[in-house]
Design an enzyme around this catalytic site. Structure first.
Site, PDB file in Angstrom:
ATOM      1  N   LYS A  72      38.176  39.943  40.437  1.00  0.00           N
ATOM      2  CA  LYS A  72      39.230  40.690  42.045  1.00  0.00           C
ATOM      3  C   LYS A  72      38.177  42.369  41.965  1.00  0.00           C
ATOM      4  O   LYS A  72      37.580  42.226  42.668  1.00  0.00           O
ATOM      5  CB  LYS A  72      40.294  40.376  41.784  1.00  0.00           C
ATOM      6  CG  LYS A  72      41.235  39.002  41.905  1.00  0.00           C
ATOM      7  CD  LYS A  72      41.358  38.929  42.952  1.00  0.00           C
ATOM      8  CE  LYS A  72      41.478  37.101  42.950  1.00  0.00           C
ATOM      9  NZ  LYS A  72      43.437  36.877  41.785  1.00  0.00           N
ATOM     10  N   ASP A 112      50.256  41.948  35.137  1.00  0.00           N
ATOM     11  CA  ASP A 112      49.648  41.390  35.681  1.00  0.00           C
ATOM     12  C   ASP A 112      48.635  42.911  37.097  1.00  0.00           C
ATOM     13  O   ASP A 112      49.253  42.633  37.571  1.00  0.00           O
ATOM     14  CB  ASP A 112      50.030  40.054  36.480  1.00  0.00           C
ATOM     15  CG  ASP A 112      48.493  39.108  37.667  1.00  0.00           C
ATOM     16  OD1 ASP A 112      47.547  39.751  37.158  1.00  0.00           O
ATOM     17  OD2 ASP A 112      48.775  37.794  38.005  1.00  0.00           O
ATOM     18  N   TRP A 132      51.857  34.581  43.041  1.00  0.00           N
ATOM     19  CA  TRP A 132      50.917  34.699  41.741  1.00  0.00           C
ATOM     20  C   TRP A 132      52.857  35.461  40.623  1.00  0.00           C
ATOM     21  O   TRP A 132      52.263  34.471  39.670  1.00  0.00           O
ATOM     22  CB  TRP A 132      50.091  35.981  41.443  1.00  0.00           C
ATOM     23  CG  TRP A 132      49.286  35.522  42.673  1.00  0.00           C
ATOM     24  CD1 TRP A 132      48.116  36.655  42.780  1.00  0.00           C
ATOM     25  CD2 TRP A 132      48.221  34.282  41.957  1.00  0.00           C
ATOM     26  NE1 TRP A 132      47.311  35.855  43.890  1.00  0.00           N
ATOM     27  CE2 TRP A 132      47.384  34.452  42.910  1.00  0.00           C
ATOM     28  CE3 TRP A 132      47.761  32.839  41.224  1.00  0.00           C
ATOM     29  CZ2 TRP A 132      46.351  33.379  42.835  1.00  0.00           C
ATOM     30  CZ3 TRP A 132      47.218  32.274  41.083  1.00  0.00           C
ATOM     31  CH2 TRP A 132      46.174  32.442  42.617  1.00  0.00           C
TER      32      TRP A 132
HETATM   33  C1  LIG Z   1      44.048  35.944  41.258  1.00  0.00           C
HETATM   34  C2  LIG Z   1      45.491  35.850  40.668  1.00  0.00           C
HETATM   35  C3  LIG Z   1      46.281  35.617  39.508  1.00  0.00           C
HETATM   36  C4  LIG Z   1      45.494  34.494  39.065  1.00  0.00           C
HETATM   37  O1  LIG Z   1      44.100  34.250  39.065  1.00  0.00           O
HETATM   38  P1  LIG Z   1      42.849  33.340  38.096  1.00  0.00           P
HETATM   39  O2  LIG Z   1      42.274  33.771  37.071  1.00  0.00           O
HETATM   40  O3  LIG Z   1      42.678  32.599  38.885  1.00  0.00           O
HETATM   41  O4  LIG Z   1      43.636  32.394  37.295  1.00  0.00           O
HETATM   42  C5  LIG Z   1      47.096  36.309  39.512  1.00  0.00           C
HETATM   43  N1  LIG Z   1      47.544  37.147  39.341  1.00  0.00           N
HETATM   44  C6  LIG Z   1      46.822  37.713  40.463  1.00  0.00           C
HETATM   45  C7  LIG Z   1      47.814  38.984  40.800  1.00  0.00           C
HETATM   46  C8  LIG Z   1      46.292  37.512  41.532  1.00  0.00           C
HETATM   47  O5  LIG Z   1      45.562  38.091  42.330  1.00  0.00           O
END
Ligand SMILES: *Cc1c(COP(=O)(O)O)cnc(C)c1O
Length: 362
Positions: free
Chosen positions: A195, A171, A103
């Site tokens: 998540k 993030d 990511w």
């Molecule tokens: C799942 C995830 C993403 C991507 O998320 P989307 O909402 O599918 O774009 C980005 N960063 C992390 C750390 C993730 O776990």
């Protein structure tokens, strides 16, 4: 109704009381004679939900609306990979990024379209099995970007890095609300909801107001943070239903005792699973060797004897467990044990790990 132990990495498990309440809301919200799926985003019923969700988001993170703006945006965390540098980076500027996995690498790739990216540290040479020890920061960097929890690789920053005068950006998609953290350290944080915070379809942000004022101008309206900040995330139709469910999740966290109580439970849960894995080094290989780098949310491991992989999964399925298959880039297994994942599920997994190891120990 049957509930299994859902170890899925994302979309992840949601609390049953939230699902029950959301199911009612799908039929009717606030005695309005309308479903949450039917109400106007400009109407009173939805506006109350929207503003409550904004306030709860900031409050749970220990922030206030005086200094921070909460935002609810579409497009997933992946859109933020581009929107962040679009708003805060320019061709002649440099942003520092820490490369801790897939990511993070995607965030880096998008930022490179807008300006210079300096990789301040990377754990790529050890297959991302740790958080880098030290950062090589660029003096005067526009910002420093980290990924607080690396969902695929199973690592997590236990302490936030020093970043000098550069604004810290994170993030937090897979560990927002999972533990107490000084969230005020972040000038901007973002998290896809699916998540640890709600259903897919909305991304949560908390941005410092003074940082927002430094954003680039002359952007398409929908891609400018300031458009959404000025309109309180009601510039266009927001993802109404996901925001409604996020608010239910935030209320659930409050009822559970807030982030502190949720963190205590998360530590017990992860402890059960890691202890079971570490008890049988001849059978299991946790992909993150050092406890100081291990994620509370995504426990990644392999079997030493990979010929037993399908047997391991079949045995888990027989015990009502699903979603344990690891990400294709890491292989092996991943137990995602987000906030809503019950402690009994971690006990059940630990028992299974003990039983499986005893049955296969040489
Ligand atoms: C799942 C995830 C993403 C991507 O998320 P989307 O909402 O599918 O774009 C980005 N960063 C992390 C750390 C993730 O776990």
């Amino acid at each position: 109704m049957k509930r299994i132990y859902n170890f899925s990495a994302g979309p992840g498990i949601l609390p049953l009381p939230v699902l029950e309440e959301a199911a009612k809301g799908v039929l009717e919200i606030n005695n309005s004679g309308m479903s949450i799926l039917e109400v106007s985003h400009r109407g009173k019923d939805y506006e109350t939900i929207h503003h409550n969700a904004e306030q709860r988001l900031l409050k749970l993170l220990g922030l206030t609306a005086d200094t921070h703006q909460a935002l609810f945006l579409g497009g997933g965390a992946s859109t933020q990979f581009a929107m962040l540098p679009m708003n805060f980076l320019a061709k002649d500027q440099t942003a520092d990024y820490v490369n801790t996995g897939e990511w993070a690498a995607k965030a880096i790739k998008e930022a490179q379209r807008f300006g210079n990216v300096h990789v301040a540290a990377s754990s790529e040479d050890t297959r991302f099995n740790c958080i880098p020890a030290s950062l090589q920061l660029t003096p005067g960097a526009r910002y420093l970007h980290i990924t607080t929890n690396n969902t695929i690789e199973g690592t997590e920053w236990q302490a936030l890095p020093e970043c000098g005068s550069a604004p810290l950006i994170a993030d937090c998609s897979s560990d927002i609300f999972a533990r107490q953290l000084d969230y005020s350290r972040f000038s901007l944080l973002y998290a896809g909801a699916q998540k640890n915070a709600g259903p897919a379809g909305v991304t949560l942000l908390a941005v410092r107001r003074d940082f927002l004022q430094t954003a680039n101008t002359d952007l398409p309206a929908m891609f400018a943070y300031n458009t959404h900040a000025k309109a309180d995330s009601l510039y266009n139709t927001p993802p109404v239903f996901p925001i409604y469910v996020v608010d239910l999740v935030l209320q659930w966290i409050e009822r559970e005792g807030g982030i502190a109580a949720v963190e205590d439970r998360n530590r017990r849960k992860a402890g059960l699973v890691y202890e079971a894995l570490d008890a049988y080094p001849a059978v299991y290989e946790p992909t993150v060797p050092s406890p100081a780098h291990r994620s509370l949310m995504n426990v990644t491991f392999r079997l030493r004897d990979t010929s037993l992989d399908s047997e391991f999964l079949a045995g888990a399925a027989a015990r009502n467990m699903d979603g344990l298959k690891g990400h294709r880039s890491v292989g092996g297994f991943r137990a995602s044990i987000y906030n809503a994942f019950p402690e009994e599920g971690c006990q059940a997994l630990a028992e299974y790990l003990h039983a499986f190891a005893r049955a296969h120990a040489a």
